[in-house]
Scaffold this active site. Structure first.
Site, PDB file in Angstrom:
ATOM      1  N   GLY A  36      -3.612 -20.128 -28.073  1.00 58.93           N
ATOM      2  CA  GLY A  36      -4.902 -20.806 -27.968  1.00 58.93           C
ATOM      3  C   GLY A  36      -5.439 -20.854 -26.552  1.00 58.93           C
ATOM      4  O   GLY A  36      -6.393 -21.581 -26.266  1.00 58.93           O
ATOM      5  N   GLY A  45      -0.051 -28.251 -24.094  1.00 56.23           N
ATOM      6  CA  GLY A  45       1.006 -27.853 -25.020  1.00 56.23           C
ATOM      7  C   GLY A  45       2.234 -28.716 -24.866  1.00 56.23           C
ATOM      8  O   GLY A  45       2.172 -29.867 -24.423  1.00 56.23           O
ATOM      9  N   ILE A  46       3.366 -28.116 -25.231  1.00 58.53           N
ATOM     10  CA  ILE A  46       4.631 -28.825 -25.134  1.00 58.53           C
ATOM     11  C   ILE A  46       5.292 -28.432 -23.824  1.00 58.53           C
ATOM     12  O   ILE A  46       4.922 -27.414 -23.239  1.00 58.53           O
ATOM     13  CB  ILE A  46       5.533 -28.458 -26.337  1.00 58.53           C
ATOM     14  CG1 ILE A  46       6.724 -29.393 -26.430  1.00 58.53           C
ATOM     15  CG2 ILE A  46       5.950 -26.999 -26.281  1.00 58.53           C
ATOM     16  CD1 ILE A  46       7.521 -29.213 -27.706  1.00 58.53           C
ATOM     17  N   GLY A  47       6.239 -29.204 -23.360  1.00 59.22           N
ATOM     18  CA  GLY A  47       7.026 -28.769 -22.217  1.00 59.22           C
ATOM     19  C   GLY A  47       6.975 -29.740 -21.067  1.00 59.22           C
ATOM     20  O   GLY A  47       6.319 -30.782 -21.118  1.00 59.22           O
ATOM     21  N   ALA A  48       7.683 -29.358 -20.022  1.00 55.62           N
ATOM     22  CA  ALA A  48       7.880 -30.276 -18.904  1.00 55.62           C
ATOM     23  C   ALA A  48       6.588 -30.497 -18.102  1.00 55.62           C
ATOM     24  O   ALA A  48       6.334 -31.608 -17.649  1.00 55.62           O
ATOM     25  CB  ALA A  48       8.983 -29.731 -18.000  1.00 55.62           C
ATOM     26  N   ILE A  49       5.763 -29.456 -17.933  1.00 59.09           N
ATOM     27  CA  ILE A  49       4.546 -29.648 -17.125  1.00 59.09           C
ATOM     28  C   ILE A  49       3.586 -30.628 -17.829  1.00 59.09           C
ATOM     29  O   ILE A  49       3.157 -31.612 -17.212  1.00 59.09           O
ATOM     30  CB  ILE A  49       3.870 -28.307 -16.766  1.00 59.09           C
ATOM     31  CG1 ILE A  49       4.783 -27.508 -15.818  1.00 59.09           C
ATOM     32  CG2 ILE A  49       2.501 -28.532 -16.113  1.00 59.09           C
ATOM     33  CD1 ILE A  49       4.261 -26.134 -15.430  1.00 59.09           C
ATOM     34  N   GLU A  98      -4.499 -28.057 -29.651  1.00 57.49           N
ATOM     35  CA  GLU A  98      -3.880 -27.416 -30.805  1.00 57.49           C
ATOM     36  C   GLU A  98      -2.607 -28.173 -31.175  1.00 57.49           C
ATOM     37  O   GLU A  98      -2.178 -28.174 -32.312  1.00 57.49           O
ATOM     38  CB  GLU A  98      -3.628 -25.929 -30.570  1.00 57.49           C
ATOM     39  CG  GLU A  98      -2.685 -25.604 -29.463  1.00 57.49           C
ATOM     40  CD  GLU A  98      -2.801 -24.153 -29.035  1.00 57.49           C
ATOM     41  OE1 GLU A  98      -3.891 -23.572 -29.143  1.00 57.49           O
ATOM     42  OE2 GLU A  98      -1.805 -23.599 -28.577  1.00 57.49           O
TER      43      GLU A  98
END
Ligand code: COA
Length: 436
Positions: free
Chosen positions: A333, A212-216, A235
Site C-alpha cells: 500500500g 504498518g507494523i514493526g519497531a519504527i 491498511e
C-alpha cells in the site's frame, strides 16, 4: 436464519478441483486447517495445477514448496516471509499490484476465484459473521467465488464495517477454535527510537495516521502521548496504537470521513489488538478498495503516511519490494498512501528507515542495485527520515535533493555518496550547500 452444518476440513476441501484458483484470507486469520487438508490432497496426487492466491499469509505455507510443483502454484499479491525463499527460487510467484487494486483483479474477473478459504467469527443472533482481521481482498473473493468455505472460530473478533457478512454468503462450514496468529512485538532499538523521534516531530495535532507494523511505527506512536485529536485511516494498525486510544489521543474527531472511527483492512498484532476490535463500533474493518483508494485517503486532513524502504538512491527513488533482483516484499500500500497523503490537505508522505542495514550496508545508495524495483518514484517522495534527521524532497531539484539525502545518510557512507553525486551532476554539485 441459515442453519450451520459443520463438516471436517478434509470433507470441505473436496470441492477444490484441478485447475481451480483458491483464495486464502490473510495474516492473523490464515486458514491453516483448510490449507493442511488441501495440501494432503495434493500429496495424495488428487490435484493438478491449483492456483493459490493471497495477499500475505502467516505460518507454514507448504503449498509454495518445491515438492508441489505442478500441483499448487502460488500467485501472491505480496511476498511474505513464509514464501520468500520459494518466490526467489521461482517455485512461487508474485503479482505486482497496488494493494487497493487487489480486490479489483478479483471483482473484475482478471483473476477468477473458484474457492475462497476464510475464517469468521461465530454467527450473531441476526445471522451475521465477521471476517475479523482480514477484509482486504478477501471480501471480493467471498463475493465472487463459486464456493466459500469458512472456518468458524470463536477467536476471530467480531469486527464491524465491511467485515460483516451473512451466513448466506458461505457454502461450507468447518469448526476450529485455534488461536489467531499473534507475532511477538519487536523490541525498539536506539536507532529506531531516533527515527521515531524525527517522525513524531512531523506529526501534527489532528493528523490522520497510516503506518504498518514493526519497531519504527511503535517508536513513533510511543512519542505521540501529548498529541491531540489524532485519527487512524490505515491498511493496518497494531499494538502501538492502543495506549493512544485509551488516553484519548486517538479519537478520530478531526477526520473528515469516518469521523470518530479507526479504519483498517487487515490487522496483525497481539491478542490485545484482536480483543480491542471485537464488538468495537469505533473500528471499521473495510474493503481494501476503500481503505487504500487514493481519493478516499485524501479526503481526511493532514494524512501522515509512514512507510519504509529497502533502498533509496540519491535522487529519491524508493525501492521497497526487492533486494536487487531478489523479491523481498511487494508494492503493497506504499504508493496508495504516499499519494493519498500528498493529496490530503496538510498531508505528509513519509519514508522512514535506518541509514544502515543490520549488516552495515548503507541503505542510501548512489544508484539502486541493478534489478531493484522502484515502488515510489522520485515524484512521489516528500519526507525522508533516518536516525540522522528528516528532509523534505518535495519540489527539490536533483542536486538539492542529493545534498539533502546525503545529509541524513550514515556518516561513514557520506563521502562516497558525495563523490558519486559529483560524478553524476558535475562540478556545480558542491556549490549547493545543505540543499539551500
Ligand atoms: N541492501 C541490502 N540488504 C538490505 C537492504 C539494502 N539496502 N535493506 C535491507 N536489507 C536487508 C536487511 O539486512 C534484512 O535482512 P535480514 O532479513 O537477513 O535481516 C532485510 O533486507 C529486511 O530489511 P529490513 O530493513 O529489516 O526490512 P523491514 O522488515 O523493515 O521491511 C520493507 C522494509 C520496505 C520491506 C517493508 O516496509 C515493505 O514491505 N514495504 C512495502 C510495502 C509497504 O510499504 N506497505 C505499506 C505499509 S504495510
Amino acid at each position: 436464519m441459515k442453519q450451520i452444518r459443520f463438516v471436517t476440513a478434509e470433507e470441505a476441501v473436496k470441492v477444490v478441483k484441478s485447475g481451480d484458483r483458491v483464495h486464502m484470507s490473510s495474516v492473523a486469520v490464515t486458514p491453516h486447517l483448510l490449507i493442511h487438508a488441501l495440501v494432503d490432497r495434493g500429496r495424495r496426487g488428487e490435484l493438478r495445477h491449483v492456483r493459490i492466491q493471497h495477499i500475505h499469509t502467516e505460518g507454514a505455507a507448504p503449498y509454495a514448496d518445491p515438492e508441489f510443483e505442478g500441483i499448487f502454484q502460488l500467485e501472491s499479491f505480496f511476498v511474505g516471509g513464509n514464501v520468500r525463499k520459494q518466490t526467489q527460487a521461482g517455485y512461487a510467484d508474485y503479482i505486482p499490484v497496488f494493494l487497493h487494486e487487489t480486490q479489483r483483479l478479483i471483482r473484475e474477473g482478471y483473476l477468477k476465484v473458484n474457492v475462497a478459504f476464510i475464517q469468521v467469527s461465530p454467527p450473531d443472533k441476526h445471522g451475521f459473521v465477521s471476517l475479523g482481521t482480514s477484509v482486504d481482498a478477501t471480501l471480493a473473493a467471498v463475493e465472487t467465488a463459486d464456493t466459500v468455505i469458512a472456518i468458524v472460530n470463536k477467536n476471530v473478533p467480531r469486527a464491524f464495517g465491511d467485515a460483516m457478512i451473512t451466513l448466506d454468503d458461505i457454502d461450507i462450514f468447518v469448526e476450529d477454535h485455534s488461536p489467531l496468529y499473534a507475532p511477538p512485538m519487536p523490541p525498539i532499538s536506539e536507532v529506531e527510537y531516533q527515527i521515531g523521534h524525527h517522525v513524531a516531530a512531523l506529526v501534527e495535532d489532528g493528523a490522520t495516521l497510516q503506518m504498518g507494523i514493526g519497531a519504527i511505527p511503535n517508536a513513533v506512536l510511543s512519542m505521540l502521548g501529548n498529541h491531540k485529536n489524532l485519527g487512524v485511516h490505515s491498511e493496518m494498525f497494531s499494538d502501538g496504537i492502543l495506549p493512544l486510544v485509551e488516553s484519548g489521543v486517538v479519537n478520530g474527531k478531526n477526520k473528515a470521513i469516518d469521523k470518530g472511527k479507526m479504519v483498517a483492512t487487515f490487522l496483525m498484532g497481539s491478542t490485545k489488538v484482536y480483543d480491542f476490535i471485537d464488538d468495537n463500533p469505533m473500528v471499521a474493518m473495510m474493503d481494501v478498495g476503500y481503505t487504500n483508494r487514493v481519493h478516499i485517503i485524501a479526503q481526511n486532513p493532514k494524512v501522515t503516511a509512514i512507510n519504509s524502504a529497502l533502498q533509496v538512491d540519491i535522487t529519491g527513488q524508493v525501492c521497497a519490494d526487492s533486494l536487487g533482483t531478489r523479491f523481498f516484499s511487494g508494492v503493497g500500500g506504499q504508493i496508495d498512501f504516499l499519494r493519498g497523503a500528498s493529496l490530503s490537505q496538510g498531508g505528509k508522505p513519509i519514508i522512514a528507515m535506518p541509514s544502515m542495514t543490520d549488516k552495515g550496508i548503507s541503505k542510501i545508495a548512489p544508484i539502486l542495485t541493478p534489478g531493484a524495483g522502484v515502488v515510489s518514484t522520485r515524484a512521489n517522495i516528500h519526507w525522508l527520515v533516518t536516525e540522522f534527521g528528516a528532509v523534505n524532497l518535495y519540489g527539490r531539484a536533483l542536486q538539492d535533493r542529493a545534498k539533502l539525502i546525503i545529509s541524513i545518510a550514515h556518516p561513514s557512507a557520506r563521502e562516497d555518496l558525495e563523490k558519486a553525486a559529483f560524478e553524476r551532476f558535475g562540478p556545480h554539485f558542491h556549490f549547493v550547500e545543505n540543499g539551500q
